[in-house]
Write a protein that holds these residues in place. Structure first.
Motif, PDB file in Angstrom:
ATOM      1  N   ILE A  28       0.836  -1.215   0.000  1.00  0.00           N
ATOM      2  CA  ILE A  28       0.000   0.000   0.000  1.00  0.00           C
ATOM      3  C   ILE A  28       0.863   1.254   0.000  1.00  0.00           C
ATOM      4  CG2 ILE A  28      -0.309   0.136   2.524  1.00  0.00           C
ATOM      5  CD1 ILE A  28      -2.832   1.076  -0.251  1.00  0.00           C
ATOM      6  N   CYS A  29       2.020   1.208   0.674  1.00  0.00           N
ATOM      7  CA  CYS A  29       2.893   2.395   0.674  1.00  0.00           C
ATOM      8  C   CYS A  29       3.371   2.697  -0.738  1.00  0.00           C
ATOM      9  CB  CYS A  29       4.083   2.183   1.607  1.00  0.00           C
ATOM     10  SG  CYS A  29       5.189   3.607   1.666  1.00  0.00           S
ATOM     11  N   SER A  30       3.784   1.664  -1.452  1.00  0.00           N
ATOM     12  CA  SER A  30       4.278   1.904  -2.816  1.00  0.00           C
ATOM     13  C   SER A  30       3.151   2.383  -3.720  1.00  0.00           C
ATOM     14  CB  SER A  30       4.940   0.657  -3.382  1.00  0.00           C
ATOM     15  OG  SER A  30       4.000  -0.364  -3.599  1.00  0.00           O
ATOM     16  N   PHE A  32       0.389   4.029  -2.781  1.00  0.00           N
ATOM     17  CA  PHE A  32      -0.041   5.370  -2.366  1.00  0.00           C
ATOM     18  C   PHE A  32       0.914   6.444  -2.879  1.00  0.00           C
ATOM     19  CE2 PHE A  32      -0.270   8.854   0.734  1.00  0.00           C
ATOM     20  CZ  PHE A  32      -1.620   9.136   0.677  1.00  0.00           C
ATOM     21  N   HIS A  33       2.210   6.097  -2.939  1.00  0.00           N
ATOM     22  CA  HIS A  33       3.193   7.087  -3.376  1.00  0.00           C
ATOM     23  C   HIS A  33       3.516   6.986  -4.867  1.00  0.00           C
ATOM     24  CE1 HIS A  33       3.774   7.212   1.011  1.00  0.00           C
ATOM     25  NE2 HIS A  33       4.121   8.461   0.803  1.00  0.00           N
ATOM     26  N   ALA A  34       2.792   6.117  -5.585  1.00  0.00           N
ATOM     27  CA  ALA A  34       3.022   6.022  -7.037  1.00  0.00           C
ATOM     28  C   ALA A  34       2.477   7.279  -7.713  1.00  0.00           C
ATOM     29  CB  ALA A  34       2.322   4.786  -7.590  1.00  0.00           C
ATOM     30  N   LYS A 111      11.960   8.215   1.895  1.00  0.00           N
ATOM     31  CA  LYS A 111      11.837   8.483   3.332  1.00  0.00           C
ATOM     32  C   LYS A 111      10.359   8.440   3.720  1.00  0.00           C
ATOM     33  CE  LYS A 111      12.987  11.827   6.879  1.00  0.00           C
ATOM     34  NZ  LYS A 111      12.401  13.101   7.156  1.00  0.00           N
ATOM     35  N   CYS A 112      10.064   7.778   4.811  1.00  0.00           N
ATOM     36  CA  CYS A 112       8.684   7.742   5.302  1.00  0.00           C
ATOM     37  C   CYS A 112       8.244   9.162   5.636  1.00  0.00           C
ATOM     38  CB  CYS A 112       8.591   6.842   6.529  1.00  0.00           C
ATOM     39  SG  CYS A 112       6.998   6.960   7.359  1.00  0.00           S
ATOM     40  N   ASP A 113       7.083   9.560   5.108  1.00  0.00           N
ATOM     41  CA  ASP A 113       6.564  10.908   5.388  1.00  0.00           C
ATOM     42  C   ASP A 113       5.334  10.839   6.292  1.00  0.00           C
ATOM     43  OD1 ASP A 113       4.622   9.899   3.754  1.00  0.00           O
ATOM     44  OD2 ASP A 113       4.826  11.401   2.169  1.00  0.00           O
ATOM     45  N   THR A 114       5.135   9.683   6.924  1.00  0.00           N
ATOM     46  CA  THR A 114       3.918   9.405   7.705  1.00  0.00           C
ATOM     47  C   THR A 114       2.672   9.819   6.910  1.00  0.00           C
ATOM     48  OG1 THR A 114       4.247  11.432   8.998  1.00  0.00           O
ATOM     49  CG2 THR A 114       4.921   9.373  10.031  1.00  0.00           C
ATOM     50  N   CYS A 115       2.831   9.736   5.575  1.00  0.00           N
ATOM     51  CA  CYS A 115       1.745  10.033   4.619  1.00  0.00           C
ATOM     52  C   CYS A 115       1.237  11.473   4.723  1.00  0.00           C
ATOM     53  CB  CYS A 115       0.604   9.050   4.741  1.00  0.00           C
ATOM     54  SG  CYS A 115       1.085   7.352   4.449  1.00  0.00           S
ATOM     55  N   GLU A 116       2.137  12.389   5.066  1.00  0.00           N
ATOM     56  CA  GLU A 116       1.746  13.797   5.169  1.00  0.00           C
ATOM     57  C   GLU A 116       1.351  14.397   3.835  1.00  0.00           C
ATOM     58  OE1 GLU A 116       4.908  15.785   7.141  1.00  0.00           O
ATOM     59  OE2 GLU A 116       4.055  15.432   9.118  1.00  0.00           O
ATOM     60  N   GLU A 123      -5.107   8.224   9.457  1.00  0.00           N
ATOM     61  CA  GLU A 123      -3.928   7.490   9.899  1.00  0.00           C
ATOM     62  C   GLU A 123      -3.078   7.154   8.689  1.00  0.00           C
ATOM     63  OE1 GLU A 123      -5.493   4.035  11.958  1.00  0.00           O
ATOM     64  OE2 GLU A 123      -5.045   5.015  13.865  1.00  0.00           O
ATOM     65  N   PRO A 124      -1.775   6.959   8.856  1.00  0.00           N
ATOM     66  CA  PRO A 124      -0.928   6.566   7.711  1.00  0.00           C
ATOM     67  C   PRO A 124      -1.467   5.306   7.035  1.00  0.00           C
ATOM     68  CG  PRO A 124       0.422   7.108   9.620  1.00  0.00           C
ATOM     69  CD  PRO A 124      -0.998   7.117  10.098  1.00  0.00           C
ATOM     70  N   MET A 125      -1.228   5.219   5.746  1.00  0.00           N
ATOM     71  CA  MET A 125      -1.802   4.117   4.961  1.00  0.00           C
ATOM     72  C   MET A 125      -1.365   2.745   5.461  1.00  0.00           C
ATOM     73  SD  MET A 125      -3.882   5.425   2.934  1.00  0.00           S
ATOM     74  CE  MET A 125      -4.280   4.087   1.806  1.00  0.00           C
ATOM     75  N   CYS A 126      -0.080   2.602   5.803  1.00  0.00           N
ATOM     76  CA  CYS A 126       0.389   1.281   6.229  1.00  0.00           C
ATOM     77  C   CYS A 126      -0.290   0.841   7.527  1.00  0.00           C
ATOM     78  CB  CYS A 126       1.902   1.269   6.391  1.00  0.00           C
ATOM     79  SG  CYS A 126       2.527   2.521   7.510  1.00  0.00           S
ATOM     80  N   VAL A 127      -0.590   1.813   8.386  1.00  0.00           N
ATOM     81  CA  VAL A 127      -1.282   1.495   9.641  1.00  0.00           C
ATOM     82  C   VAL A 127      -2.698   1.008   9.330  1.00  0.00           C
ATOM     83  CG1 VAL A 127      -2.174   2.484  11.791  1.00  0.00           C
ATOM     84  CG2 VAL A 127       0.102   3.115  10.976  1.00  0.00           C
TER      85      VAL A 127
HETATM   86  S1  SF4 Z   1       3.568   5.973   7.070  1.00  0.00           S
HETATM   87 FE1  SF4 Z   1       3.644   3.957   6.077  1.00  0.00          FE
HETATM   88  S2  SF4 Z   1       2.509   4.226   4.150  1.00  0.00           S
HETATM   89 FE2  SF4 Z   1       3.022   6.273   4.910  1.00  0.00          FE
HETATM   90  S3  SF4 Z   1       4.986   6.835   3.944  1.00  0.00           S
HETATM   91 FE3  SF4 Z   1       5.488   5.890   5.908  1.00  0.00          FE
HETATM   92  S4  SF4 Z   1       5.793   3.726   5.444  1.00  0.00           S
HETATM   93 FE4  SF4 Z   1       4.686   4.593   3.715  1.00  0.00          FE
END
Ligand code: SF4
Ligand code: SF4
Length: 180
Positions: A28-30, A32-34, A111-116, A123-127
């Motif tokens: 999902i992280c990959s 979401f950031h595609a 770098k993880c951006d906590t989905c900002e 909540e972040p996507m991975c969570v």
């Molecule tokens: S919070 Fe999770 S989904 Fe969001 S950027 Fe970081 S690793 Fe990826």
């Protein structure tokens, strides 16, 4: 009032005992950031990696941290339940000594951006996608020094520059500052 600013601290608590190694977080992280969003999935582009050892039932999610330009001289080597893991296996940095947390095509650091990048996310996507409950999102506020705020601004600008290039960032800041 002591004049200090407040800043939001975001934490993703990782419970390795609950992680089953499904790699849903990487997928999902990959996605979401595609670009465009959700147009592809490729765990090699994820900002989280799950170190997996299925025979030992050990799975450790590691989030991508800051990029460093030089390799560090000291290296970590972990042994868990008698199994020795690769050197630097649990390090969060994108660094020149290995291919982890680098865009496979461009080699730009991830770098993880906590989905900002999407402020509407609760909540972040991975969570959200971790059905095992191994990732738990938490927020709290702390006092911040003025210097820290400047550091945060610098690292934010560096992240934008690594994605779009300094000329575009400088151009955007210039346009905003002369607006109105
Ligand atoms: S919070 Fe999770 S989904 Fe969001 S950027 Fe970081 S690793 Fe990826
Ligand atoms: S989605 Fe959750 S359970 Fe699956 S690998 Fe990621 S952290 Fe582990």
């Amino acid at each position: 009032m002591n004049g200090k600013k407040r800043k939001k601290i975001k934490t993703i608590r990782i419970d390795v005992d609950k992680c089953n190694g499904c790699q849903g977080c990487e997928v999902i992280c990959s996605a979401f950031h595609a670009t465009p969003r959700y147009s592809s999935t490729n765990p090699a582009r994820a900002r989280i990696r799950v170190i997996r050892d299925p025979l030992a039932d050990i799975y450790v999610p590691v989030f991508a941290g800051p990029h460093i330009t030089a390799q560090c001289a000291g290296r970590d080597r972990y042994t868990i339940d008698g199994k020795e893991y690769d050197e630097c296996a649990f390090c969060r940095a994108a660094c020149p000594s290995r291919k982890v947390f680098q865009e496979p095509d461009s080699a730009l650091p991830l770098k993880c951006d906590t989905c900002e990048s999407d402020p509407t996310l609760a909540e972040p996507m991975c969570v959200q996608w971790c059905l095992a409950g191994a990732l738990v999102y938490e927020e709290r506020e702390e006092e911040a020094d003025e210097e820290e705020s400047v550091e945060e601004l610098s690292s934010g600008l560096e992240a934008l520059a690594s994605k779009h290039g300094w000329p575009q960032v400088i151009d955007a800041v210039h346009r905003m500052s002369t607006k109105g």
